[in-house]
Design a protein around this motif. Structure first.
Motif, short mmCIF file in Angstrom:
data_model
loop_
_atom_site.label_atom_id
_atom_site.label_comp_id
_atom_site.label_asym_id
_atom_site.label_seq_id
_atom_site.Cartn_x
_atom_site.Cartn_y
_atom_site.Cartn_z
N ASP A 18 0.84 -1.19 0.00
CA ASP A 18 0.00 0.00 0.00
C ASP A 18 0.89 1.25 0.00
OD1 ASP A 18 -1.81 2.03 0.46
OD2 ASP A 18 -2.73 1.10 2.21
N ALA A 19 0.65 2.15 -0.93
CA ALA A 19 1.49 3.34 -1.08
C ALA A 19 1.22 4.42 -0.03
CB ALA A 19 1.29 3.94 -2.48
N ARG A 20 0.02 4.40 0.59
CA ARG A 20 -0.36 5.54 1.46
C ARG A 20 0.62 5.84 2.59
NH1 ARG A 20 -6.47 3.66 2.05
NH2 ARG A 20 -5.23 1.79 2.26
N PRO A 21 1.04 4.84 3.39
CA PRO A 21 1.97 5.21 4.47
C PRO A 21 3.31 5.74 3.96
CG PRO A 21 1.54 2.83 4.48
CD PRO A 21 0.64 3.44 3.45
N ARG A 23 3.70 7.42 1.07
CA ARG A 23 3.45 8.79 0.59
C ARG A 23 3.54 9.74 1.79
NH1 ARG A 23 0.36 8.00 -3.29
NH2 ARG A 23 -1.39 7.20 -2.10
N ALA A 24 2.96 9.32 2.92
CA ALA A 24 3.02 10.13 4.14
C ALA A 24 4.47 10.27 4.61
CB ALA A 24 2.16 9.50 5.23
N ARG A 27 6.28 12.78 2.35
CA ARG A 27 5.89 14.16 2.70
C ARG A 27 6.54 14.60 4.02
NH1 ARG A 27 0.00 13.08 0.84
NH2 ARG A 27 0.05 14.02 -1.22
N LEU A 54 4.71 8.84 -6.64
CA LEU A 54 4.20 8.53 -5.31
C LEU A 54 3.55 9.78 -4.71
CD1 LEU A 54 3.84 6.69 -2.85
CD2 LEU A 54 6.20 7.24 -2.21
N GLY A 57 0.87 11.16 -7.95
CA GLY A 57 0.04 10.24 -8.70
C GLY A 57 0.39 10.25 -10.18
N PRO A 62 -3.99 8.91 -7.64
CA PRO A 62 -2.89 8.61 -6.71
C PRO A 62 -2.37 7.19 -6.95
CG PRO A 62 -4.99 8.77 -5.53
CD PRO A 62 -5.26 9.13 -6.96
N ARG A 64 -1.43 3.68 -5.97
CA ARG A 64 -2.01 2.86 -4.90
C ARG A 64 -1.02 1.89 -4.28
NH1 ARG A 64 -6.77 0.23 -7.50
NH2 ARG A 64 -6.84 -0.89 -5.53
N ARG A 65 -0.08 1.42 -5.08
CA ARG A 65 0.88 0.44 -4.57
C ARG A 65 2.30 0.78 -5.03
NH1 ARG A 65 -1.89 -3.50 -2.57
NH2 ARG A 65 -0.87 -5.47 -2.95
#
Length: 166
Positions: A18-21, A23-24, A27, A54, A57, A62, A64-65
């Motif tokens: 999962d890319a979300r953590p 990406r955080a 940042r 990342l 997007g 965005p 996703r992975r």
């Protein structure tokens, strides 16, 4: 750098994460060190293009992975590490080498200074034989030289004929 792509592609997308953590994390590292996305990519050892995707997007969607390797490289960098990049002084010879590569590729000093976010006098000091410079300057010059190398390769490929007659 083109050799990294096959490692990302072996196996299926089920190995990707999962890319979300991440990406955080990207940042957070950018904010912690007042760094650009390219700076963090260079420090992490991932391609600037992957980091850019990342963060922003692709085609408005965005990412996703991401590959486990990209995830591992991002998570191994701490906020203390990125904050220290400006303070840590390193021998200037490697940075000077990257500076000369950019100059040989036709980059003017004001353009280089702008790209690596230093003043013209700082760049001149490096060119004139400074003993040390910040690790961040080395990272930024290396990233700029790598980007120039890959742009140069793309330009050369664009000049190749589309079909090779046998």
């Amino acid at each position: 750098m083109g050799m990294a792509a096959p490692a990302d592609c072996d196996g299926g997308t089920d190995q990707w994460v999962d890319a979300r953590p991440f990406r955080a994390q990207l940042r957070y590292l950018m904010a912690s060190g007042s760094l650009t996305v390219d700076d963090v990519a260079a420090v992490a050892g991932i391609s600037a293009q992957v980091a850019e995707r990342l963060l922003h997007g692709r085609d408005g969607r965005p990412l996703r992975r991401i590959s486990p390797d990209t995830a591992r490289r991002l998570i191994q960098i701490s906020d203390q590490h990125v904050r220290a990049l400006r303070r840590i002084q390193v021998p200037a010879a490697p940075a000077r080498l990257q500076l000369r590569r950019l100059q040989r590729a036709g980059w003017e000093d004001p353009v280089i200074a702008d790209r690596v976010r230093v003043t013209a006098p700082e760049l001149a000091e490096l060119a004139d034989g400074a003993e040390t410079c910040s690790l961040l300057l080395t990272v930024r010059l290396t990233a700029a030289a790598r980007a120039e190398d890959s742009a140069h390769c793309r330009r050369r490929l664009a000049l190749l004929p589309l079909n090779h007659a046998a």
